[in-house]
Design a protein around this motif. Structure first.
Motif, mmCIF file in Angstrom:
data_model
loop_
_atom_site.group_PDB
_atom_site.id
_atom_site.type_symbol
_atom_site.label_atom_id
_atom_site.label_comp_id
_atom_site.label_asym_id
_atom_site.label_seq_id
_atom_site.Cartn_x
_atom_site.Cartn_y
_atom_site.Cartn_z
ATOM 1 N N UNK A 180 41.727 45.014 39.179
ATOM 2 C CA UNK A 180 41.467 46.453 39.097
ATOM 3 C C UNK A 180 42.599 47.151 38.353
ATOM 4 N N UNK A 181 42.248 48.064 37.468
ATOM 5 C CA UNK A 181 43.255 48.719 36.629
ATOM 6 C C UNK A 181 44.367 49.345 37.462
ATOM 7 N N UNK A 236 42.624 37.229 40.337
ATOM 8 C CA UNK A 236 42.136 36.220 39.385
ATOM 9 C C UNK A 236 41.446 35.064 40.114
ATOM 10 N N UNK A 237 42.052 34.585 41.191
ATOM 11 C CA UNK A 237 41.470 33.477 41.957
ATOM 12 C C UNK A 237 40.869 34.072 43.220
ATOM 13 N N UNK A 278 46.885 44.696 48.280
ATOM 14 C CA UNK A 278 46.935 46.079 47.828
ATOM 15 C C UNK A 278 45.715 46.888 48.269
ATOM 16 N N UNK A 279 44.567 46.230 48.394
ATOM 17 C CA UNK A 279 43.376 46.955 48.834
ATOM 18 C C UNK A 279 43.603 47.626 50.189
ATOM 19 N N UNK A 280 44.495 47.067 51.007
ATOM 20 C CA UNK A 280 44.742 47.621 52.335
ATOM 21 C C UNK A 280 45.504 48.943 52.288
ATOM 22 N N UNK A 281 46.153 49.219 51.163
ATOM 23 C CA UNK A 281 46.913 50.466 51.066
ATOM 24 C C UNK A 281 46.355 51.384 49.985
ATOM 25 N N UNK A 333 52.645 36.193 42.333
ATOM 26 C CA UNK A 333 52.416 37.468 41.663
ATOM 27 C C UNK A 333 51.103 38.084 42.138
ATOM 28 N N UNK A 334 51.093 39.413 42.429
ATOM 29 C CA UNK A 334 49.895 40.045 43.008
ATOM 30 C C UNK A 334 48.623 39.900 42.184
ATOM 31 N N UNK A 335 48.729 39.760 40.870
ATOM 32 C CA UNK A 335 47.516 39.653 40.052
ATOM 33 C C UNK A 335 46.697 38.407 40.379
ATOM 34 N N UNK A 336 47.359 37.365 40.880
ATOM 35 C CA UNK A 336 46.631 36.129 41.181
ATOM 36 C C UNK A 336 45.680 36.291 42.364
#
Length: 396
Positions: A76-77, A261-262, A228-231, A255-258
Motif C-alpha cells: 500500500x502506498x 510482498x509475501x 502497520x495495518x494495526x496502527x 523490512x516491513x515491505x516484505x
C-alpha cells in the motif's frame, strides 16, 4: 498422526497433566492470553516430506529475479518503507492438512507471510510438551537437522547480524501488552535484545534511539513485530516516536515491505498441487459455476478478518475494490488429529530463517488445532483440544 504416539498420548492423558503442562509453560511469565492445546501433533515422515516440497516450491517463486516486479502492487502506498533489502529474514507458510482422492494426507497452502511468527515461543513449547507428558526423546519440533542449540545460534545470527544486543530492539506497538508478549520475553532471554514499544523510540536526525537509566542509546537494528495495518488510525503515534516511512539510519529485520510482498497477494502466482486455485478478483474472467467451493479474502487484512466463507454473486458484486481481493478454492481440512471424543482439524506453519547473504532454512514449526468452521480463536471459543500447538517429528 503417527498412530503409536497418538495412542500412547491419549491413553495416558489427564486434565491434571494438562494443567501441569500449562503451569510449567507459563512459569515466570505473565499469563498466556491465547489457548494452548492439550496436545502436540505427531507428524509422519511422508507428510513432512510433502510439506518440505511445498515450501521449496514457494521459495523458488520468491527467489525468481522478477519477484519484485510481480509483487510491486502489493505494498500500500501509505506503508511503503524506504531502503528495502533484497530478501526477507523470515518466511512462514500455513498449510491445512487435507486428504487427496487416494486418501493420503496432503498439505494445502492457506496463507503465507514474510514476517516473523513465534520463533522464540515455539522452541520452548516443544520442550514443554515433551517434558510435561514424558514423550519420547527421539521426538523433536525442529526440522532440517536443527536442534535447540543450532536453531538459537541461527536465530541470533539473523536478528543480531553484526550488532551488539543492546543495539537491537524487538519493536511492537505497546509491545508488552501484546497477546504474543511471552514470545517477546523468550526471545529477549535467548538474545539479550531490548523490547520496546513504538513510543519508546525517538529520532534525532535520521538516527533512532531509546533511553535506559538516563543514557541515550542508538539503535542499529529493529526486529520488527509491528503490523502497520494495526496502527492505520493511530499514526499520531509517529509524532511521539518516529515515522518508519522516512529515510532512517536503521536496519530492519525484516523490512516491513516484505509483510506485503509475501502474503495472500503472492498466492495467485503459485501453481502447484499444494496450492488451491487462487485469482485476483479484478482479473477473474468469469465467476465460477461452483462458487460454493470458493472463499473470498481481502488482501490487506490479518487473522482471518473480512474473509467471506459462504460466497454469493451478490458478495462479489458488492466489492468496490476488486483489485484488493482474491477468490480462492476452499480447502477442506481433514480431522486428522484424534482427540478422546473425535477428530480435530489441523494447520501446520513452516517457519524459515533467512540470514543475510545466505539461503532460507526451514527450522521449526507452529501448529493450530480447530473444531470450528475456520482456524482461529473466535471460531473455537467453546471447544477443547483446540488452539496453538506444535508438530513433533521423529529425529534422524
Amino acid at each position: 498422526m503417527i498412530s503409536k504416539y497418538r495412542k500412547q498420548f491419549n491413553s495416558s492423558f489427564s486434565e491434571q497433566k494438562y494443567k501441569d503442562f500449562l503451569n510449567a509453560l507459563g512459569e515466570g511469565f505473565p499469563e498466556i492470553p491465547f489457548r494452548v492445546a492439550e496436545t502436540p501433533i505427531f507428524l509422519p515422515a511422508d507428510l513432512v516430506s510433502k510439506l518440505v516440497e511445498a515450501g521449496a516450491e514457494i521459495i523458488k517463486l520468491i527467489q525468481q529475479p522478477n519477484f519484485g516486479e510481480l509483487t510491486k502492487g502489493s505494498i500500500p502506498a501509505q506503508w511503503n518503507v524506504p531502503n528495502e533489502n533484497s530478501q526477507p529474514h523470515f518466511l512462514t507458510f500455513d498449510f491445512g492438512i487435507c486428504k487427496d482422492e487416494k486418501g493420503d494426507l496432503v498439505p494445502k497452502l492457506i496463507e503465507m507471510q514474510g514476517f516473523p511468527s513465534l520463533y522464540g515461543f515455539q522452541a520452548v513449547l516443544g520442550k514443554a510438551y515433551k517434558e510435561a507428558y514424558g514423550l519420547a526423546s527421539s521426538l523433536t519440533p525442529f526440522l532440517n537437522g536443527f536442534d535447540e542449540e543450532s536453531y538459537i545460534a541461527l536465530l541470533k545470527k539473523v536478528i543480531l547480524g553484526d550488532c551488539e544486543p543492546h543495539e537491537v530492539a524487538l519493536m511492537d506497538i505497546d509491545a508488552l501488552e501484546q497477546k504474543t508478549a511471552i514470545d517477546f520475553y523468550i526471545t529477549q532471554g535467548y538474545l539479550g535484545i531490548k523490547i520496546l514499544g513504538l513510543t519508546d523510540i525517538f529520532k534525532e536526525g535520521n538516527s533512532l534511539y531509546y533511553r535506559e537509566g538516563g543514557e541515550k542509546i542508538k539503535l542499529k537494528r529493529i526486529y520488527n513485530r509491528l503490523i502497520f495495518d494495526e496502527i492505520a488510525d493511530k499514526t499520531d503515534l509517529f509524532k511521539e516516536s518516529f515515522d518508519p516511512r522516512e529515510e532512517l539510519d536503521i536496519e530492519w529485520v525484516t523490512h516491513p515491505n516484505w509483510f506485503y510482498r509475501i502474503s495472500k497477494y503472492t498466492m495467485p502466482f503459485l501453481k502447484s498441487e499444494f496450492v488451491p486455485e487462487t485469482y485476483f478478483l479484478n482479473e477473474l474472467d468469469a465467476v465460477p459455476a461452483d462458487l460454493e467451493n470458493y472463499v473470498l479474502k481481502p488482501l490487506f487484512s490479518f487473522a482471518g478478518m473480512g474473509v467471506i466463507i459462504d460466497v454469493s454473486i451478490s458478495d462479489i458484486e458488492a466489492i468496490k475494490d476488486p483489485e484488493n481481493w482474491i477468490l480462492q478454492k476452499k480447502v477442506v481440512y481433514e480431522p486428522v488429529v484424534q482427540a478422546p471424543d473425535g477428530g480435530v482439524k489441523a494447520e501446520i506453519r513452516l517457519m524459515y530463517l533467512w540470514p543475510d547473504g545466505g539461503e532460507p532454512q526451514l527450522c521449526i514449526n507452529l501448529a493450530r488445532l480447530s473444531r470450528g468452521k475456520m482456524i482461529g480463536v473466535r471460531y473455537n471459543k467453546d471447544f477443547d483440544w483446540v488452539g496453538g500447538t506444535i508438530g513433533l517429528v521423529e529425529g534422524e
